[in-house]
Design an enzyme around this catalytic site. Structure first.
Site, PDB file in Angstrom:
ATOM      1  N   LYS A   9       0.988  -0.973   0.031  1.00 47.84           N
ATOM      2  CA  LYS A   9       0.055   0.020   0.061  1.00 47.84           C
ATOM      3  C   LYS A   9       1.090   1.166   0.065  1.00 47.84           C
ATOM      4  CE  LYS A   9      -4.301  -2.145   2.227  1.00 47.84           C
ATOM      5  NZ  LYS A   9      -4.907  -2.181   3.490  1.00 47.84           N
ATOM      6  N   TYR A  49     -12.327  -2.914  -3.219  1.00 43.29           N
ATOM      7  CA  TYR A  49     -12.634  -3.024  -1.936  1.00 43.29           C
ATOM      8  C   TYR A  49     -14.277  -2.787  -2.012  1.00 43.29           C
ATOM      9  CZ  TYR A  49      -8.199  -2.339   0.301  1.00 43.29           C
ATOM     10  OH  TYR A  49      -6.941  -2.596   0.530  1.00 43.29           O
ATOM     11  N   ASN A 112      -1.793   0.312   7.101  1.00 39.23           N
ATOM     12  CA  ASN A 112      -1.843  -1.070   7.539  1.00 39.23           C
ATOM     13  C   ASN A 112      -0.790  -1.694   6.402  1.00 39.23           C
ATOM     14  OD1 ASN A 112      -3.686  -1.582   5.884  1.00 39.23           O
ATOM     15  ND2 ASN A 112      -4.835  -3.019   7.322  1.00 39.23           N
ATOM     16  N   HIS A 115      -2.013  -5.205   1.490  1.00 37.20           N
ATOM     17  CA  HIS A 115      -3.265  -6.119   1.341  1.00 37.20           C
ATOM     18  C   HIS A 115      -2.771  -7.554   0.719  1.00 37.20           C
ATOM     19  CE1 HIS A 115      -7.053  -7.470  -0.533  1.00 37.20           C
ATOM     20  NE2 HIS A 115      -6.371  -7.971  -1.284  1.00 37.20           N
ATOM     21  N   GLU A 126      -9.230 -10.405  -7.648  1.00 32.22           N
ATOM     22  CA  GLU A 126      -8.486  -9.548  -7.666  1.00 32.22           C
ATOM     23  C   GLU A 126      -7.177  -9.407  -8.663  1.00 32.22           C
ATOM     24  OE1 GLU A 126      -7.295  -9.818  -3.341  1.00 32.22           O
ATOM     25  OE2 GLU A 126      -9.262  -9.209  -2.672  1.00 32.22           O
TER      26      GLU A 126
HETATM   27  P1  IDP Z   1      -7.941  -6.857   5.341  1.00 31.89           P
HETATM   28  O1  IDP Z   1      -6.950  -5.993   4.817  1.00 31.89           O
HETATM   29  O2  IDP Z   1      -7.000  -7.498   6.639  1.00 31.89           O
HETATM   30  O3  IDP Z   1      -8.263  -8.043   4.569  1.00 31.89           O
HETATM   31  P2  IDP Z   1     -10.273  -5.886   5.776  1.00 31.89           P
HETATM   32  O4  IDP Z   1     -11.384  -6.057   6.827  1.00 31.89           O
HETATM   33  O5  IDP Z   1     -10.806  -6.510   4.413  1.00 31.89           O
HETATM   34  O6  IDP Z   1      -9.150  -6.021   6.265  1.00 31.89           O
HETATM   35  O7  IDP Z   1     -10.450  -4.258   5.404  1.00 31.89           O
HETATM   36  C1  IDP Z   1      -9.872  -3.945   4.134  1.00 31.89           C
HETATM   37  C2  IDP Z   1      -8.881  -2.475   4.526  1.00 31.89           C
HETATM   38  O8  IDP Z   1      -9.814  -1.454   4.876  1.00 31.89           O
HETATM   39  C3  IDP Z   1      -8.138  -2.794   5.679  1.00 31.89           C
HETATM   40  O9  IDP Z   1      -6.648  -3.149   5.219  1.00 31.89           O
HETATM   41  C4  IDP Z   1      -7.861  -1.258   5.942  1.00 31.89           C
HETATM   42  O10 IDP Z   1      -6.950  -0.687   5.392  1.00 31.89           O
HETATM   43  C5  IDP Z   1      -9.061  -0.724   5.840  1.00 31.89           C
HETATM   44  N1  IDP Z   1      -9.835  -0.864   7.310  1.00 31.89           N
HETATM   45  C6  IDP Z   1     -10.743  -1.830   7.830  1.00 31.89           C
HETATM   46  N2  IDP Z   1     -11.242  -1.581   8.757  1.00 31.89           N
HETATM   47  C7  IDP Z   1     -10.972  -0.326   9.113  1.00 31.89           C
HETATM   48  C8  IDP Z   1     -11.482   0.595   9.957  1.00 31.89           C
HETATM   49  O11 IDP Z   1     -11.966   0.180  11.093  1.00 31.89           O
HETATM   50  N3  IDP Z   1     -10.875   1.837  10.086  1.00 31.89           N
HETATM   51  C9  IDP Z   1      -9.944   2.297   9.019  1.00 31.89           C
HETATM   52  N4  IDP Z   1      -9.639   1.396   8.051  1.00 31.89           N
HETATM   53  C10 IDP Z   1     -10.029   0.011   7.930  1.00 31.89           C
HETATM   54 MG    MG Z   2     -10.233  -7.814   3.283  1.00 34.72          MG
END
Ligand code: IDP
Ligand code: MG
Length: 151
Positions: A9, A49, A112, A115, A126
């Site tokens: 990212k 997403y 974070n 992905h 994807e």
């Molecule tokens: P993942 O990336 O671990 O699969 P997902 O729940 O699919 O996690 O969420 C996709 C992305 O959305 C996360 O990697 C993060 O960047 C963002 N995200 C998820 N939940 C939150 C939140 O509560 N606050 C801000 N960003 C979030």
């Molecule tokens: Mg996810």
């Protein structure tokens, strides 16, 4: 062999973590079969997403992922989808296991690092979003016999 879509990212690209992250997958034994540096459009980010549309964090997720270049990749190997998720760690870097990619390099849920596809079906979807079929290469590595008992 499985394939997974992995995306470094914008925060991690900006912080110079691209090489270290790629190195982890190589050292684990996975094979890079597609890669490009790209700045993703709002349209592509929305499709990628789509499951999160309507959630409170969706708009900030769009801002974050389209703000600067990402490194989009396809990695191939034995059980790479689930294993990459383990290597990446929990979505929240503060909860991610120490030693995992998010656990090592991040502190904020909204920054974070990386992905990784969460299932084989997601990986297929994807990969098709980010790459043309001919951009995903088939080639062998001479070390494969040292990575797999039965190549
Ligand atoms: P993942 O990336 O671990 O699969 P997902 O729940 O699919 O996690 O969420 C996709 C992305 O959305 C996360 O990697 C993060 O960047 C963002 N995200 C998820 N939940 C939150 C939140 O509560 N606050 C801000 N960003 C979030
Ligand atoms: Mg996810």
């Amino acid at each position: 062999m499985e394939r997974s879509f992995i995306m470094i990212k914008p925060d991690a690209v900006q912080r110079g973590l691209t090489g270290e992250i790629i190195s982890r997958f190589v050292k684990k034994g996975y094979k890079l079969v597609a890669m490009k540096l790209m700045q993703i459009s709002r349209e592509l980010a929305t499709m990628h997403y789509t499951e999160h549309q309507g959630k409170p964090f969706f708009e900030s997720l769009m801002q974050y992922t389209t703000s600067a270049p990402v490194v989009a990749m396809v990695w191939e190997g034995k059980e790479v989808v689930a294993t990459a998720r383990m290597m990446i760690g929990d979505t929240n870097p503060l909860q991610a296991a120490p030693g995992s990619i998010r656990g090592t390099y991040g502190v904020d849920l909204g920054r974070n690092i990386i992905h990784g596809s969460d299932s084989l079906a997601s990986a297929k979807r994807e990969i098709a979003l980010f790459f043309q079929p001919e951009e995903v290469l088939m080639y062998s590595l001479t070390l494969e016999n040292w990575m797999y008992e039965q190549g």
